[in-house]
Scaffold this motif. Structure first.
Motif, PDB file in Angstrom:
ATOM      1  N   ILE A 112      -8.354  -3.286  -2.710  1.00 11.06           N
ATOM      2  CA  ILE A 112      -6.334  -3.225  -2.202  1.00 11.06           C
ATOM      3  C   ILE A 112      -7.134  -5.294  -1.989  1.00 11.06           C
ATOM      4  O   ILE A 112      -7.164  -6.344  -1.453  1.00 11.06           O
ATOM      5  CB  ILE A 112      -6.872  -3.057  -0.615  1.00 11.06           C
ATOM      6  CG1 ILE A 112      -6.693  -1.370  -1.082  1.00 11.06           C
ATOM      7  CG2 ILE A 112      -5.633  -3.693   0.007  1.00 11.06           C
ATOM      8  CD1 ILE A 112      -5.902  -0.651  -1.501  1.00 11.06           C
ATOM      9  N   ALA A 149      -0.760  -2.434 -10.456  1.00 11.71           N
ATOM     10  CA  ALA A 149       1.017  -1.625 -11.095  1.00 11.71           C
ATOM     11  C   ALA A 149       1.915  -1.325  -9.975  1.00 11.71           C
ATOM     12  O   ALA A 149       1.249  -1.956  -9.091  1.00 11.71           O
ATOM     13  CB  ALA A 149       0.133  -0.063 -12.022  1.00 11.71           C
ATOM     14  N   GLY A 150       3.061  -0.682 -10.514  1.00  9.05           N
ATOM     15  CA  GLY A 150       4.286  -0.833  -9.220  1.00  9.05           C
ATOM     16  C   GLY A 150       5.504  -0.351 -10.505  1.00  9.05           C
ATOM     17  O   GLY A 150       5.528  -0.570 -12.091  1.00  9.05           O
TER      18      GLY A 150
HETATM   19  C1  LIG Z   1      -3.316   0.211   0.874  1.00 10.14           C
HETATM   20  C2  LIG Z   1      -2.113   0.359  -0.330  1.00 10.14           C
HETATM   21  C3  LIG Z   1      -1.947   0.213  -1.723  1.00 10.14           C
HETATM   22  C4  LIG Z   1      -1.112   0.212  -2.364  1.00 10.14           C
HETATM   23  N1  LIG Z   1      -0.969   0.154  -3.263  1.00 10.14           N
HETATM   24  C5  LIG Z   1       0.487  -0.072  -4.371  1.00 10.14           C
HETATM   25  C6  LIG Z   1       0.217  -0.146  -5.557  1.00 10.14           C
HETATM   26  O1  LIG Z   1      -0.240  -0.567  -6.470  1.00 10.14           O
HETATM   27  N2  LIG Z   1       1.425  -0.062  -6.269  1.00 10.14           N
HETATM   28  C7  LIG Z   1       2.158  -0.182  -5.575  1.00 10.14           C
HETATM   29  O2  LIG Z   1       3.272  -0.969  -5.854  1.00 10.14           O
HETATM   30  N3  LIG Z   1       2.279  -0.519  -4.203  1.00 10.14           N
HETATM   31  C8  LIG Z   1       1.419  -0.472  -3.260  1.00 10.14           C
HETATM   32  N4  LIG Z   1       1.521   0.177  -2.200  1.00 10.14           N
HETATM   33  C9  LIG Z   1       2.691  -0.475  -1.463  1.00 10.14           C
HETATM   34  C10 LIG Z   1       2.881  -2.049  -1.724  1.00 10.14           C
HETATM   35  O3  LIG Z   1       2.475  -2.145  -0.426  1.00 10.14           O
HETATM   36  C11 LIG Z   1       4.539  -2.326  -1.235  1.00 10.14           C
HETATM   37  O4  LIG Z   1       5.354  -1.523   0.364  1.00 10.14           O
HETATM   38  C12 LIG Z   1       5.493  -1.760  -2.666  1.00 10.14           C
HETATM   39  O5  LIG Z   1       5.005  -1.471  -4.013  1.00 10.14           O
HETATM   40  C13 LIG Z   1       6.831  -2.220  -2.330  1.00 10.14           C
HETATM   41  O6  LIG Z   1       7.075  -3.500  -2.593  1.00 10.14           O
HETATM   42  P1  LIG Z   1       7.629  -4.124  -2.978  1.00 10.14           P
HETATM   43  O7  LIG Z   1       8.949  -4.164  -2.123  1.00 10.14           O
HETATM   44  O8  LIG Z   1       7.748  -5.811  -2.416  1.00 10.14           O
HETATM   45  O9  LIG Z   1       7.843  -4.762  -4.521  1.00 10.14           O
HETATM   46  C14 LIG Z   1       0.581  -0.074  -1.986  1.00 10.14           C
HETATM   47  C15 LIG Z   1       0.251   0.117  -0.067  1.00 10.14           C
HETATM   48  C16 LIG Z   1      -1.424   0.040   0.497  1.00 10.14           C
HETATM   49  C17 LIG Z   1      -0.779  -0.214   2.085  1.00 10.14           C
END
Ligand SMILES: Cc1cc2nc3c(=O)[nH]c(=O)nc-3n(C[C@H](O)[C@H](O)[C@H](O)COP(=O)(O)O)c2cc1C
Length: 229
Positions: free
Chosen positions: A61, A93-94
């Motif tokens: 993470i 990724a996202g």
């Molecule tokens: C442990 C953990 C892992 C996460 N992994 C991802 C991830 O791999 N990709 C992702 O898009 N969001 C992930 N998130 C959610 C992001 O923290 C975030 O809330 C979301 O991507 C929206 O953020 P943004 O509006 O800045 O794009 C994760 C959250 C946590 C707590």
């Protein structure tokens, strides 16, 4: 639905407890910058390998920091989804329609950081970010568990959610869609690659003799510099 307490007295009490909480208490790992490799990628891989081997909680993470076109910064936690240690690049990724996706479209440079308290180690990287091709995004998505695929197919990350009832309804619909259509990939799913231009390794010392080693990309190689912690 409110949580917690209000008031200055409660804030002071919380602050006292924060100040009393142990930090960098050790035993921590040690680090010899003189024996560090000439490039940061192998050092990152070695520190990550050690974190995994020692059972450091969730070492994959990381915090991703981006900036919008007007310079407004944003940070959030993400999963590390790939490492190219030869090139000192990391993959995550996202959804390209999320806040981070919009920031990266406008300003394709970012910072990533990790903190592993059990080892007293912080790693930081900054560099340009590329969105990888659709085939890579598809493979990344389809390699996930059905529950994770359903979660990504319900709604769009960072779009306003009308109600918890809508959330439950959309989640159910997405679970049914994954069962019926196991190859479904959300339209915005994107794999990004950050190629470090700078990388920094910080090793804490319980006696506060912390060490900081900074690498800057320099042509095909790297310049290494110790920094005051
Ligand atoms: C442990 C953990 C892992 C996460 N992994 C991802 C991830 O791999 N990709 C992702 O898009 N969001 C992930 N998130 C959610 C992001 O923290 C975030 O809330 C979301 O991507 C929206 O953020 P943004 O509006 O800045 O794009 C994760 C959250 C946590 C707590």
């Amino acid at each position: 639905m409110s949580e917690g307490t209000d008031g200055a007295a409660a804030d002071r009490e919380l602050l006292e407890r924060i100040r009393a909480a142990p930090v960098l208490a050790g035993p921590l790992l040690t680090f010899d910058p003189d024996r560090a490799p000439g490039a940061p990628g192998p050092l990152f891989a070695a520190w990550l390998d050690r974190a995994l081997a020692d059972g450091v909680p969730e070492p994959q993470i990381m915090t991703l920091s981006t900036a919008a076109a007007d310079g407004t910064p944003s940070a959030r936690v993400l999963m590390l989804r790939g490492v190219d240690s030869a090139d000192c690049a990391v993959v995550f990724a996202g959804d390209r329609r999320s806040g981070k996706g919009r920031d990266l479209a406008a300003n394709p440079v970012a910072a990533v950081s990790w903190y592993w308290p059990a080892h007293g180690r912080q790693i930081r990287m900054t560099g340009p970010v590329d969105a990888l091709d659709a085939g890579t995004a598809r493979r990344d998505y389809l390699g996930r568990s059905p529950a994770s695929r359903a979660a990504g197919l319900a709604g769009v990350t960072s779009a306003p959610l009308g109600s918890l009832a809508e959330y439950a309804r959309e989640r159910r619909a997405a679970q049914e869609r994954v069962a019926a259509e196991p190859d479904a990939v959300p339209e915005g799913h994107t794999v990004y690659r950050l190629r470090a231009r700078q990388a920094e390794f910080w090793q804490a010392d319980p006696e506060r003799g912390h060490l900081r080693l900074h690498y800057t990309r320099d042509g095909d190689g790297w310049t290494r510099t110790l920094l005051w912690p």
